[in-house]
Design an enzyme around this catalytic site. Structure first.
Site, PDB file in Angstrom:
ATOM      1  N   TYR A  54      11.374 -26.499 -14.598  1.00  0.00           N
ATOM      2  CA  TYR A  54      10.711 -26.311 -13.302  1.00  0.00           C
ATOM      3  C   TYR A  54       9.283 -25.780 -13.465  1.00  0.00           C
ATOM      4  O   TYR A  54       9.027 -24.816 -14.196  1.00  0.00           O
ATOM      5  CB  TYR A  54      11.490 -25.323 -12.430  1.00  0.00           C
ATOM      6  CG  TYR A  54      10.753 -25.001 -11.145  1.00  0.00           C
ATOM      7  CD1 TYR A  54      10.632 -25.958 -10.146  1.00  0.00           C
ATOM      8  CD2 TYR A  54      10.132 -23.761 -10.958  1.00  0.00           C
ATOM      9  CE1 TYR A  54       9.938 -25.698  -8.978  1.00  0.00           C
ATOM     10  CE2 TYR A  54       9.433 -23.486  -9.797  1.00  0.00           C
ATOM     11  CZ  TYR A  54       9.332 -24.456  -8.815  1.00  0.00           C
ATOM     12  OH  TYR A  54       8.626 -24.201  -7.671  1.00  0.00           O
ATOM     13  N   HIS A  84      -2.578 -25.978  -2.344  1.00  0.00           N
ATOM     14  CA  HIS A  84      -2.095 -24.678  -1.860  1.00  0.00           C
ATOM     15  C   HIS A  84      -3.223 -23.770  -1.352  1.00  0.00           C
ATOM     16  O   HIS A  84      -2.953 -22.673  -0.870  1.00  0.00           O
ATOM     17  CB  HIS A  84      -1.328 -23.964  -2.977  1.00  0.00           C
ATOM     18  CG  HIS A  84       0.044 -24.529  -3.215  1.00  0.00           C
ATOM     19  ND1 HIS A  84       0.283 -25.869  -3.335  1.00  0.00           N
ATOM     20  CD2 HIS A  84       1.260 -23.919  -3.353  1.00  0.00           C
ATOM     21  CE1 HIS A  84       1.573 -26.073  -3.550  1.00  0.00           C
ATOM     22  NE2 HIS A  84       2.192 -24.906  -3.553  1.00  0.00           N
ATOM     23  N   ASN A 196       1.978 -17.965  -8.373  1.00  0.00           N
ATOM     24  CA  ASN A 196       3.207 -17.227  -8.104  1.00  0.00           C
ATOM     25  C   ASN A 196       2.928 -15.757  -8.359  1.00  0.00           C
ATOM     26  O   ASN A 196       2.237 -15.402  -9.315  1.00  0.00           O
ATOM     27  CB  ASN A 196       4.316 -17.698  -9.037  1.00  0.00           C
ATOM     28  CG  ASN A 196       5.357 -18.554  -8.337  1.00  0.00           C
ATOM     29  OD1 ASN A 196       6.368 -18.878  -8.929  1.00  0.00           O
ATOM     30  ND2 ASN A 196       5.152 -18.914  -7.095  1.00  0.00           N
ATOM     31  N   TYR A 281       4.335  21.674  19.765  1.00  0.00           N
ATOM     32  CA  TYR A 281       4.775  21.048  18.523  1.00  0.00           C
ATOM     33  C   TYR A 281       3.608  20.487  17.698  1.00  0.00           C
ATOM     34  O   TYR A 281       3.655  20.486  16.478  1.00  0.00           O
ATOM     35  CB  TYR A 281       5.747  19.902  18.822  1.00  0.00           C
ATOM     36  CG  TYR A 281       7.107  20.331  19.294  1.00  0.00           C
ATOM     37  CD1 TYR A 281       7.476  21.665  19.375  1.00  0.00           C
ATOM     38  CD2 TYR A 281       8.049  19.376  19.664  1.00  0.00           C
ATOM     39  CE1 TYR A 281       8.726  22.047  19.816  1.00  0.00           C
ATOM     40  CE2 TYR A 281       9.314  19.741  20.101  1.00  0.00           C
ATOM     41  CZ  TYR A 281       9.642  21.076  20.180  1.00  0.00           C
ATOM     42  OH  TYR A 281      10.886  21.441  20.613  1.00  0.00           O
ATOM     43  N   ARG A 284       2.556  23.532  15.866  1.00  0.00           N
ATOM     44  CA  ARG A 284       3.602  24.269  15.159  1.00  0.00           C
ATOM     45  C   ARG A 284       4.348  23.408  14.134  1.00  0.00           C
ATOM     46  O   ARG A 284       4.760  23.898  13.086  1.00  0.00           O
ATOM     47  CB  ARG A 284       4.590  24.817  16.189  1.00  0.00           C
ATOM     48  CG  ARG A 284       5.642  25.699  15.589  1.00  0.00           C
ATOM     49  CD  ARG A 284       6.696  26.211  16.537  1.00  0.00           C
ATOM     50  NE  ARG A 284       6.632  25.842  17.924  1.00  0.00           N
ATOM     51  CZ  ARG A 284       7.720  25.615  18.668  1.00  0.00           C
ATOM     52  NH1 ARG A 284       8.925  25.726  18.134  1.00  0.00           N
ATOM     53  NH2 ARG A 284       7.605  25.314  19.945  1.00  0.00           N
ATOM     54  N   PHE A 330       8.980 -13.366  -7.448  1.00  0.00           N
ATOM     55  CA  PHE A 330       7.857 -13.531  -6.527  1.00  0.00           C
ATOM     56  C   PHE A 330       8.174 -13.043  -5.121  1.00  0.00           C
ATOM     57  O   PHE A 330       7.287 -12.944  -4.283  1.00  0.00           O
ATOM     58  CB  PHE A 330       7.459 -15.008  -6.446  1.00  0.00           C
ATOM     59  CG  PHE A 330       8.638 -15.916  -6.202  1.00  0.00           C
ATOM     60  CD1 PHE A 330       9.300 -15.930  -4.983  1.00  0.00           C
ATOM     61  CD2 PHE A 330       9.086 -16.758  -7.206  1.00  0.00           C
ATOM     62  CE1 PHE A 330      10.387 -16.749  -4.760  1.00  0.00           C
ATOM     63  CE2 PHE A 330      10.181 -17.590  -6.984  1.00  0.00           C
ATOM     64  CZ  PHE A 330      10.833 -17.585  -5.758  1.00  0.00           C
ATOM     65  N   GLU A 415      12.752 -22.421   0.619  1.00  0.00           N
ATOM     66  CA  GLU A 415      12.331 -21.019   0.615  1.00  0.00           C
ATOM     67  C   GLU A 415      12.709 -20.443   1.978  1.00  0.00           C
ATOM     68  O   GLU A 415      11.888 -20.341   2.886  1.00  0.00           O
ATOM     69  CB  GLU A 415      10.837 -20.940   0.320  1.00  0.00           C
ATOM     70  CG  GLU A 415      10.529 -21.479  -1.081  1.00  0.00           C
ATOM     71  CD  GLU A 415       9.107 -21.978  -1.264  1.00  0.00           C
ATOM     72  OE1 GLU A 415       8.292 -21.807  -0.337  1.00  0.00           O
ATOM     73  OE2 GLU A 415       8.822 -22.557  -2.325  1.00  0.00           O
TER      74      GLU A 415
END
Length: 512
Positions: A54, A84, A196, A281, A284, A330, A415
């Site tokens: 792959y 990409h 990646n 608060y 404090r 990844f 994915e």
């Protein structure tokens, strides 16, 4: 310019903070090259053997079953980067890009990615030449790596797209030529190794982390000043209270308030005759709130430091057995969780600060002039500055919604669960700037309150910080254009200027 030698897997948070703050010259520890060479040689053997692997000689994602001929493997990697590079939005800031490059070099140099030393050397050369790849900030879901933004980073190595040099937009090919750097031709797996990974998500989250540290310091200073401005009690910071609870951040921050307020003449003036039993608060409970924020900041820091040193591309090369194994490093879920944690801390630092501003401008609660200005009515003083703080605190509540609980399947459902870590890290910048404005307004308000108590003076530590603020912003005696004052105070917060004068107080607070 100082040289920083990368020892893969050994970044400290101090190293990363330094890279975030200023540029240095990079070098790679020579001992790293043996693992790099062995890893790339393993890829060459797999290609020569001809077995399908792959990302080496197959398509990507849903196209993993498509076998690519050996004579097209270089084109496969180039096409991967071009296809990409689909990011959008503003460009990632230069100091964050430095972190991306630094961590990507460190990760690839660990010898599990199958990338040649020449590619890593080219990345170091680009960094040292001051060439900043143009990386759009939007377009990653934080799983299968930060594919789009890391593709834009890789374009610069190929001599494609644009880069920034000295703040000016330049064609990458021209910038490489001017620097004497030969564009990279990617071999098998190298494009995938480069894109990646979680380095963009991690760099954005680290930016949020380092800003959160400054916000915590400034918010602690402004909160301590507000205690004196409102003639509040320092009893809630007594070490015994916090010891019996045992929360480490709470114990540490209570000590900060005691140190910052020690020696205040304003406090001494109302120890005997103050009829109030307890403060609100927002005064404090500061150690309980800010201490919890500190614990979250340090928890996120641990996760992000691990990730900064991690190998997060896919598949990974294990040279001992000559195997290439596909996995899912990844997937940036740890980064998303860390960023979501930081979002909570950043929002809460601003939220409690806004409440102290509201207290200080309310004469019935603070005992100070209405809206912290003489001749109120004629002058509106801090009235609308508080509105700005309230608007930003409210905005941060929406931005603090966890990004990690969202997921949207991609790549034809290959994915099918993603982290959204890139957005989780990206939104921290806006949140931090919102909180910096809120804390900046509180600093101005608290300084104003302290001025009204003259001739009584605050503690030596706070007096020094008050003086530093007054060097940039004068007392608000009557209405004037207020926005520049707020911007000046905001920048003091973001740059860490308030805590720089008292680092002895804050040393050891964060992970190193």
């Amino acid at each position: 310019m100082a040289t920083f030698t990368i020892k893969p897997g050994q970044f400290t948070l101090a190293d990363l903070r330094s890279a975030w703050q200023a540029k240095s010259t990079l070098a790679l520890d020579p001992t790293a090259y043996d693992a790099i060479d062995a890893s790339s040689a393993a890829i060459a053997r797999i290609v020569a053997k001809g077995d399908a692997a792959y990302g080496i000689n197959t398509g990507f994602g849903k196209l993993a079953k498509t076998r690519i001929p050996d004579d097209q493997l270089e084109l496969l990697q180039r096409n991967l980067i071009l296809s990409h590079s689909v990011g959008t939005g503003d460009l990632i800031a230069e100091n964050i890009v430095r972190l991306i490059l630094l961590m990507k070099i460190g990760s690839l140099s660990r010898g599990f990615s199958g990338i040649r030393r020449s590619v890593i050397d080219a990345m170091i050369a680009v960094y040292n030449a001051g060439i900043t790849p143009c990386i759009p900030v939007k377009g990653s879901v934080g799983a299968s790596g930060d594919l789009s933004p890391l593709s834009h980073m890789t374009l610069a190595l190929l001599g494609e797209g644009d880069v920034l040099v000295g703040g000016k937009l330049v064609a990458a090919k021209q910038a490489l030529n001017d620097a004497g750097i030969t564009p990279v031709v990617l071999a098998a797996k190298e494009g995938l190794a480069l894109i990646n990974g979680t380095q963009v998500s991690t760099a954005l989250a680290l930016n949020g982390l380092f800003l959160a540290e400054r916000l915590l310091e400034a918010g602690t200073v402004s909160g301590a000043m507000s205690v004196d401005a409102a003639k509040g009690s320092d009893a809630p910071f007594d070490a015994r209270i916090h010891a019996v609870r045992g929360q480490p951040g709470q114990i540490a921050t209570a000590n900060l308030y005691r140190t910052l307020l020690s020696g205040s003449v304003i406090r001494q003036s109302h120890l005997v005759d103050d009829e109030r039993v307890q403060d609100p608060y927002c005064l404090r409970c500061q150690p309980q709130v800010m201490g919890a924020c500190l614990d979250l900041i340090n928890s996120a820091a641990r996760t992000l430091l691990i990730e900064a040193n991690a190998v997060t591309d896919n598949p990974l090369v294990f040279i001992e057995t000559n195997e290439v194994i596909s996995g899912g490093n990844f997937h940036a879920e740890p980064v998303a969780f860390a960023a979501d944690t930081l979002a909570l801390a950043i929002a809460e630092i601003g939220s409690i600060s806004e409440r102290r501003i509201a207290l200080l401008i309310d004469a019935s609660n603070s005992g100070l002039p209405p809206f912290l200005v003489p001749s109120s009515g004629l002058n509106s003083g801090f009235m609308i500055a508080h509105v700005t703080a309230a608007a930003l605190a409210s905005e941060n509540k929406s931005l603090a919604h966890p990004a990690s609980v969202d997921s949207l399947p991609t790549s034809a459902n290959q994915e099918d669960h993603v982290s959204m870590a890139t957005f989780a890290g990206r939104r921290l910048h806006d949140m931090a700037h919102n909180t910096a404005v809120i804390v900046g307004i509180e600093l101005l308000a608290a300084a104003q309150g302290i001025d009204f108590h003259a001739p009584l003076v605050t503690s030596p530590k706070l007096a020094e910080l008050h003086q530093r603020l007054r060097q940039q912003v004068s007392f608000y005696g009557e209405d004037r254009l207020f926005a520049p004052d707020i911007e000046a105070a905001k920048q003091m917060v973001l740059k860490g200027e308030l805590s720089s004068n008292c680092q002895d107080v804050f040393n050891g607070l964060y992970l190193a």
